[in-house]
Design an enzyme around this catalytic site. Structure first.
Site, mmCIF file in Angstrom:
data_model
loop_
_atom_site.group_PDB
_atom_site.id
_atom_site.type_symbol
_atom_site.label_atom_id
_atom_site.label_comp_id
_atom_site.label_asym_id
_atom_site.label_seq_id
_atom_site.Cartn_x
_atom_site.Cartn_y
_atom_site.Cartn_z
ATOM 1 N N TYR A 1 -1.617 -1.136 10.418
ATOM 2 C CA TYR A 1 -1.672 -1.251 8.954
ATOM 3 C C TYR A 1 -0.734 -0.830 8.129
ATOM 4 O O TYR A 1 0.011 -1.372 7.327
ATOM 5 C CB TYR A 1 -3.204 -0.659 8.674
ATOM 6 C CG TYR A 1 -3.495 -0.981 6.943
ATOM 7 C CD1 TYR A 1 -3.888 -2.142 6.787
ATOM 8 C CD2 TYR A 1 -3.069 0.103 6.127
ATOM 9 C CE1 TYR A 1 -4.161 -2.318 5.291
ATOM 10 C CE2 TYR A 1 -3.405 -0.147 4.681
ATOM 11 C CZ TYR A 1 -3.982 -1.510 4.423
ATOM 12 O OH TYR A 1 -4.207 -1.832 3.207
ATOM 13 N N SER B 1 0.995 -1.164 -0.097
ATOM 14 C CA SER B 1 -0.049 0.103 -0.017
ATOM 15 C C SER B 1 0.839 1.086 0.061
ATOM 16 O O SER B 1 2.149 1.058 0.488
ATOM 17 C CB SER B 1 -0.892 0.014 1.346
ATOM 18 O OG SER B 1 -1.454 1.370 1.393
HETATM 19 P P1 NAP Z 1 -11.479 -6.619 0.415
HETATM 20 O O1 NAP Z 1 -12.229 -6.410 -0.601
HETATM 21 O O2 NAP Z 1 -11.862 -6.589 1.729
HETATM 22 O O3 NAP Z 1 -10.806 -7.892 -0.005
HETATM 23 C C1 NAP Z 1 -10.054 -8.573 1.195
HETATM 24 C C2 NAP Z 1 -9.867 -9.971 0.780
HETATM 25 O O4 NAP Z 1 -9.175 -10.727 1.810
HETATM 26 C C3 NAP Z 1 -11.076 -10.862 0.597
HETATM 27 O O5 NAP Z 1 -11.369 -11.788 -0.170
HETATM 28 C C4 NAP Z 1 -11.377 -11.882 1.881
HETATM 29 O O6 NAP Z 1 -12.006 -12.776 1.740
HETATM 30 C C5 NAP Z 1 -9.935 -11.829 2.166
HETATM 31 N N1 NAP Z 1 -9.640 -12.107 3.777
HETATM 32 C C6 NAP Z 1 -9.712 -11.120 4.572
HETATM 33 N N2 NAP Z 1 -9.624 -11.966 5.791
HETATM 34 C C7 NAP Z 1 -8.957 -12.929 5.573
HETATM 35 C C8 NAP Z 1 -8.824 -14.311 6.198
HETATM 36 N N3 NAP Z 1 -8.405 -13.901 7.648
HETATM 37 N N4 NAP Z 1 -8.322 -15.297 5.545
HETATM 38 C C9 NAP Z 1 -8.497 -15.411 4.211
HETATM 39 N N5 NAP Z 1 -8.662 -14.299 3.339
HETATM 40 C C10 NAP Z 1 -9.182 -13.243 3.927
HETATM 41 O O7 NAP Z 1 -10.257 -5.496 0.360
HETATM 42 P P2 NAP Z 1 -9.195 -5.251 -0.935
HETATM 43 O O8 NAP Z 1 -8.925 -3.647 -0.923
HETATM 44 O O9 NAP Z 1 -9.527 -5.905 -2.085
HETATM 45 O O10 NAP Z 1 -7.866 -5.783 -0.386
HETATM 46 C C11 NAP Z 1 -6.860 -6.564 -0.992
HETATM 47 C C12 NAP Z 1 -5.587 -6.097 -0.551
HETATM 48 O O11 NAP Z 1 -5.365 -4.750 -1.011
HETATM 49 C C13 NAP Z 1 -5.393 -6.082 1.031
HETATM 50 O O12 NAP Z 1 -3.969 -6.615 1.269
HETATM 51 C C14 NAP Z 1 -5.145 -4.600 1.258
HETATM 52 O O13 NAP Z 1 -4.594 -4.393 2.382
HETATM 53 C C15 NAP Z 1 -4.590 -4.053 -0.140
HETATM 54 N N6 NAP Z 1 -4.910 -2.438 -0.392
HETATM 55 C C16 NAP Z 1 -6.369 -2.041 -0.269
HETATM 56 C C17 NAP Z 1 -6.259 -0.784 -0.753
HETATM 57 C C18 NAP Z 1 -7.912 -0.066 -0.732
HETATM 58 O O14 NAP Z 1 -8.030 1.043 -0.694
HETATM 59 N N7 NAP Z 1 -8.690 -0.975 -1.038
HETATM 60 C C19 NAP Z 1 -5.149 0.089 -0.752
HETATM 61 C C20 NAP Z 1 -3.931 -0.426 -0.553
HETATM 62 C C21 NAP Z 1 -3.862 -1.761 -0.255
HETATM 63 P P3 NAP Z 1 -12.930 -13.316 2.858
HETATM 64 O O15 NAP Z 1 -13.476 -12.481 3.589
HETATM 65 O O16 NAP Z 1 -13.958 -14.184 2.023
HETATM 66 O O17 NAP Z 1 -12.019 -14.185 3.706
#
Ligand code: NAP
Length: 264
Positions: free
Chosen positions: A156, A143
């Site tokens: 985070y 991130s």
């Molecule tokens: P998201 O839509 O909440 O997706 C998170 C994913 O991780 C979901 O598929 C969730 O699936 C899975 N997950 C959560 N807890 C888990 C666990 N305990 N075991 C296995 N799987 C788990 O969020 P996203 O934004 O796409 O996040 C993806 C990545 O991008 C993350 O690493 C996040 O830190 C990073 N990121 C996001 C942003 C942003 O602004 N969105 C910015 C920078 C970086 P289940 O609930 O089905 O397990």
């Protein structure tokens, strides 16, 4: 030639929503078979059947909670032994809100297990398997808060700084093995992560929020261009290069036998 055969299998953690779900779609369209991992089996099954129908690739679903060591160990084992896996997207992650002093430290520990421990264990297993095969790609989702820890939740941000550092070290370790490594540093991306972590994303200015599709397309373009670090919204790559260069300027002076004069 069957393109799915030539690309191998992409293991994507956190494939049930957001960025991971988009990676699944884009990698299927590139001809990868998929191994989709998350906790929500129903969403993964729905996505698997859709991607198989649309792209003709093989899609397997593996339900795992990556805060649980037994589930991580199963995945590690799979990465070490399944030679069809050629790409790991270390994407599953969670965020948190609030001050460290007021935090639910058990929740922070779960975040560390997911954002750091699982990422590390899976990257290690993939590095071993891919180096042995002389090919493969490890994509770690970091991130931009790794570069601006004062602007977001402390744990985070620190977890994402860890992902950046791990990727840089791993890349150095894997030189000459045929394994490619990339860290992707998204800015604010429209996914469920905000709601899940209790943050009201409606307060974030619209011009700071990228759609997940645009983010992943940029990240894959960065990968195709051979970038180690991809910051999807950064207009001028020279800004990142200057940041890295500043680090290298300090390098010869970071460890010396004598303390600097200002400390005497
Ligand atoms: P998201 O839509 O909440 O997706 C998170 C994913 O991780 C979901 O598929 C969730 O699936 C899975 N997950 C959560 N807890 C888990 C666990 N305990 N075991 C296995 N799987 C788990 O969020 P996203 O934004 O796409 O996040 C993806 C990545 O991008 C993350 O690493 C996040 O830190 C990073 N990121 C996001 C942003 C942003 O602004 N969105 C910015 C920078 C970086 P289940 O609930 O089905 O397990």
């Amino acid at each position: 030639m069957n393109p799915a055969k030539s690309q191998g299998t992409a293991l994507i953690t956190g494939a049930s929503s957001g960025i991971g779900a988009v990676y699944a779609q884009r990698l299927a369209s590139r001809g990868f078979n998929l191994l989709l991992v998350a906790r929500d089996q129903r969403r993964l099954d729905e996505s698997a059947s859709k991607l198989h129908t649309e792209h003709g690739v093989q899609v397997e679903v593996l339900k795992a909670d990556l805060t649980q060591k037994d589930d991580v160990l199963k995945l590690e084992q799979r990465l070490r032994t399944d030679s069809s896996i050629s790409l790991l997207v270390n994407n599953a992650g969670m965020a948190a809100d609030g001050l460290l002093a007021n935090a639910d430290t058990d929740q922070l520990e779960r975040m560390i297990q997911l954002n750091i421990t699982a990422v590390t264990r899976l990257a290690s297993a993939a590095a071993a398997g891919f180096a042995k095969a002389g090919r493969g790609t490890i994509i770690n989702i970091g991130s931009v808060v790794a570069l601006f820890p004062e602007r977001f939740n402390a744990t985070y941000s620190a977890s994402k700084a860890y992902v950046l550092s791990l990727t840089q070290s791993l890349n150095a370790e894997l030189q000459g093995t045929g394994v490619t490594v990339q860290a992707v540093l998204p800015g604010v991306t429209r996914t469920e992560i905000w709601e899940r972590s209790g943050i009201d994303a409606s307060q974030i200015p619209a011009d700071m929020v990228m759609e997940a599709g645009e983010m992943v397309d940029a990240a894959l373009s960065g990968l195709d261009q051979g970038e180690l670090i991809t910051i999807p919204s950064l207009p001028d790559a020279a800004d990142w290069e200057a940041f890295v260069a500043a680090r290298h300027v300090m390098a010869p002076n970071l460890s010396k036998s004598k303390a600097a004069t200002r400390y005497k």
